[in-house]
Write a protein that holds these residues in place. Sequence first.
Motif, PDB file in Angstrom:
ATOM      1  N   ARG A  94       0.500  -1.350   0.037  1.00  0.00           N
ATOM      2  CA  ARG A  94       0.070  -0.033  -0.034  1.00  0.00           C
ATOM      3  C   ARG A  94       0.796   1.306   0.069  1.00  0.00           C
ATOM      4  N   ALA A  95       0.272   2.391  -0.077  1.00  0.00           N
ATOM      5  CA  ALA A  95       0.884   3.835   0.205  1.00  0.00           C
ATOM      6  C   ALA A  95       1.818   3.613   1.321  1.00  0.00           C
ATOM      7  N   PRO A  96       3.052   4.199   1.300  1.00  0.00           N
ATOM      8  CA  PRO A  96       3.813   4.138   2.533  1.00  0.00           C
ATOM      9  C   PRO A  96       3.131   4.781   3.800  1.00  0.00           C
ATOM     10  N   ARG A  97       2.349   5.953   3.740  1.00  0.00           N
ATOM     11  CA  ARG A  97       1.581   6.414   4.870  1.00  0.00           C
ATOM     12  C   ARG A  97       0.646   5.335   5.422  1.00  0.00           C
ATOM     13  N   GLU A  98       0.066   4.697   4.491  1.00  0.00           N
ATOM     14  CA  GLU A  98      -0.751   3.675   5.159  1.00  0.00           C
ATOM     15  C   GLU A  98      -0.269   2.570   5.840  1.00  0.00           C
ATOM     16  N   VAL A  99       0.901   2.034   5.249  1.00  0.00           N
ATOM     17  CA  VAL A  99       1.503   1.189   6.008  1.00  0.00           C
ATOM     18  C   VAL A  99       2.327   1.451   7.435  1.00  0.00           C
ATOM     19  N   ALA A 100       2.643   2.703   7.264  1.00  0.00           N
ATOM     20  CA  ALA A 100       3.493   3.259   8.416  1.00  0.00           C
ATOM     21  C   ALA A 100       2.243   3.647   9.935  1.00  0.00           C
ATOM     22  N   ASP A 101       1.007   3.992   9.295  1.00  0.00           N
ATOM     23  CA  ASP A 101      -0.043   4.299  10.282  1.00  0.00           C
ATOM     24  C   ASP A 101      -0.467   2.925  10.985  1.00  0.00           C
ATOM     25  N   GLU A 102      -0.570   1.814  10.031  1.00  0.00           N
ATOM     26  CA  GLU A 102      -0.819   0.476  10.679  1.00  0.00           C
ATOM     27  C   GLU A 102       0.130   0.075  11.594  1.00  0.00           C
ATOM     28  N   VAL A 103       1.490   0.210  11.175  1.00  0.00           N
ATOM     29  CA  VAL A 103       2.634  -0.210  11.953  1.00  0.00           C
ATOM     30  C   VAL A 103       2.662   0.802  13.186  1.00  0.00           C
TER      31      VAL A 103
ATOM     32  N   MET B 290       2.981  -4.710  22.107  1.00  0.00           N
ATOM     33  CA  MET B 290       3.043  -6.124  21.744  1.00  0.00           C
ATOM     34  C   MET B 290       3.834  -6.679  20.678  1.00  0.00           C
ATOM     35  N   VAL B 291       4.411  -5.501  20.033  1.00  0.00           N
ATOM     36  CA  VAL B 291       5.334  -5.860  18.760  1.00  0.00           C
ATOM     37  C   VAL B 291       6.831  -5.807  19.221  1.00  0.00           C
ATOM     38  N   HIS B 292       7.714  -6.634  18.938  1.00  0.00           N
ATOM     39  CA  HIS B 292       9.024  -6.746  19.639  1.00  0.00           C
ATOM     40  C   HIS B 292      10.097  -6.593  18.612  1.00  0.00           C
ATOM     41  N   ALA B 293       9.651  -6.742  17.263  1.00  0.00           N
ATOM     42  CA  ALA B 293      10.699  -6.632  16.229  1.00  0.00           C
ATOM     43  C   ALA B 293       9.896  -6.290  14.833  1.00  0.00           C
ATOM     44  N   LEU B 294      10.626  -5.747  13.920  1.00  0.00           N
ATOM     45  CA  LEU B 294       9.947  -5.574  12.516  1.00  0.00           C
ATOM     46  C   LEU B 294      10.857  -6.263  11.312  1.00  0.00           C
ATOM     47  N   THR B 295      10.244  -6.827  10.510  1.00  0.00           N
ATOM     48  CA  THR B 295      11.071  -7.516   9.476  1.00  0.00           C
ATOM     49  C   THR B 295      10.290  -7.308   8.125  1.00  0.00           C
ATOM     50  N   GLY B 296      11.027  -7.388   7.026  1.00  0.00           N
ATOM     51  CA  GLY B 296      10.180  -7.311   5.941  1.00  0.00           C
ATOM     52  C   GLY B 296      11.060  -7.086   4.528  1.00  0.00           C
ATOM     53  N   TRP B 297      10.175  -7.397   3.317  1.00  0.00           N
ATOM     54  CA  TRP B 297      10.831  -7.135   1.936  1.00  0.00           C
ATOM     55  C   TRP B 297       9.521  -6.230   1.371  1.00  0.00           C
ATOM     56  N   HIS B 298      10.010  -5.183   1.230  1.00  0.00           N
ATOM     57  CA  HIS B 298       9.249  -3.921   0.735  1.00  0.00           C
ATOM     58  C   HIS B 298       9.943  -2.850   0.384  1.00  0.00           C
ATOM     59  N   THR B 299       9.374  -1.879  -0.391  1.00  0.00           N
ATOM     60  CA  THR B 299      10.045  -0.696  -1.106  1.00  0.00           C
ATOM     61  C   THR B 299      10.842   0.119   0.036  1.00  0.00           C
ATOM     62  N   SER B 300      11.909   0.861  -0.352  1.00  0.00           N
ATOM     63  CA  SER B 300      12.433   1.873   0.355  1.00  0.00           C
ATOM     64  C   SER B 300      11.562   3.140   0.772  1.00  0.00           C
ATOM     65  N   ALA B 301      10.725   3.559   0.075  1.00  0.00           N
ATOM     66  CA  ALA B 301       9.733   4.287   0.304  1.00  0.00           C
ATOM     67  C   ALA B 301       8.807   3.872   1.527  1.00  0.00           C
ATOM     68  N   VAL B 302       8.448   2.739   1.590  1.00  0.00           N
ATOM     69  CA  VAL B 302       7.825   2.069   2.807  1.00  0.00           C
ATOM     70  C   VAL B 302       8.734   1.967   3.804  1.00  0.00           C
ATOM     71  N   ARG B 303      10.062   1.628   3.710  1.00  0.00           N
ATOM     72  CA  ARG B 303      10.793   1.743   4.867  1.00  0.00           C
ATOM     73  C   ARG B 303      11.031   2.839   5.498  1.00  0.00           C
ATOM     74  N   LEU B 304      11.362   4.012   4.940  1.00  0.00           N
ATOM     75  CA  LEU B 304      11.202   5.290   5.224  1.00  0.00           C
ATOM     76  C   LEU B 304      10.133   5.754   6.124  1.00  0.00           C
ATOM     77  N   ALA B 305       9.040   5.456   5.685  1.00  0.00           N
ATOM     78  CA  ALA B 305       7.873   5.967   6.423  1.00  0.00           C
ATOM     79  C   ALA B 305       7.870   5.029   7.829  1.00  0.00           C
ATOM     80  N   VAL B 306       8.078   3.831   7.681  1.00  0.00           N
ATOM     81  CA  VAL B 306       7.859   2.795   8.888  1.00  0.00           C
ATOM     82  C   VAL B 306       8.928   3.224   9.524  1.00  0.00           C
ATOM     83  N   SER B 307      10.216   3.590   9.517  1.00  0.00           N
ATOM     84  CA  SER B 307      11.407   3.598  10.237  1.00  0.00           C
ATOM     85  C   SER B 307      10.924   5.044  11.039  1.00  0.00           C
ATOM     86  N   ARG B 308      10.185   5.991  10.671  1.00  0.00           N
ATOM     87  CA  ARG B 308       9.810   7.251  11.187  1.00  0.00           C
ATOM     88  C   ARG B 308       8.472   6.820  12.376  1.00  0.00           C
TER      89      ARG B 308
END
Length: 358
Positions: free
Chosen positions: A62-71, A79-97
């Motif tokens: 999905r759009a990076p902002r949508e993914v980041a909002d769910e994360v 209850m989440v202890h770690a993140l992993t994934g295969w996805h675009t760098s645009a999603v990574r930047l949003a999720v890391s923030r």
Amino acid sequence: MSAFGETPDDTIEILNIVPLQGPGGIVAPSCDAAISLAVNEINDGTGILGREIRTTNIDGGRAPREVADEVSALLATGMVHALTGWHTSAVRLAVSRANGGRVPYLYATGHEGLSDELPGVLMLGEHPAGQTLPAIRWLERELGVWRWAIIGNDYIWPRVSAMAIRESLPHPSALVLERFIPLGVPDFGGFLADPALDRADGVIILLVGADVARFNRQFAATGRANKQIRISPAADENVLLAGGAGANHNFYVASSFFINPRAPDDRDRVARYHRMHGSFAPALTSFGNMSYEAVHALKSLTETTGSLEVPVMHAAIDAGVQLETPGGTKGFRGNQAVRPGHIAVAAGLSFEILARIT
């Protein structure tokens, strides 16, 4: 019966971000099957820090902002202890923030090599300097290919990677055409019909998933595959299958991992994978393997440090920690895992490994 307890305190929850839609969606089944193998292997032992691990997939297509909002919402539960994934760098930047360094984030995808990642982000995928650039130099040296065209999706990974490629070429005239298009565009006719493409010896493909397969089909249909090569750092057996054997002539791929049927460790891993998922399982590919390695790397890092805390992990990495994983010993340079590089050529729907390039 599980050897672990049944309360939330007895589990480690890993949020795995993988595209379930869009051009990257074709790799999701391989990533999901591979990460399930890693989870089973770890839980058949002592888990992580003596606790059972569980994974939950969310849609990274999905759009990076949508993914980041769910994360962000899931992290807020505690209850989440770690993140992993295969996805675009645009999603990574949003999720890391959104993560803000709260939990370790093991990014298991090739990337553009930025040096300003937020705390907690560990880059397990290929860096252009260790993969794409050596592959280009190998093709120049071995095949005499020196005039290039670039086709990429229009976001950070292709654009920054293209910049690194331009800077690495011996002369500005070595790049004859460069174009970026949105993810999921169905028609590459404008690029393929550009007269400048006739001057290229090869095309560097900085596209994602199904876009690579679609480009390969259209490229082959023009007859160009007989006289111009292509090289991609982002293709696996799923891409070969989606394109069809006729689209893969003269198509080269740079990756840190290819299944080598002559290597005992690879044969054993494939055997374990098929024992778990059956003979009709999605292919165990470079992308799925990185997801598999990410979970094992998390186990190795936590067992080495005795902690899931991000500052403790960064201190260990800065001190030169070496992680033991099924893929071998891994070290880090900054937050970037040091990975080997290989180049292979498509042989129908599989790869023939040609050389180690780093």
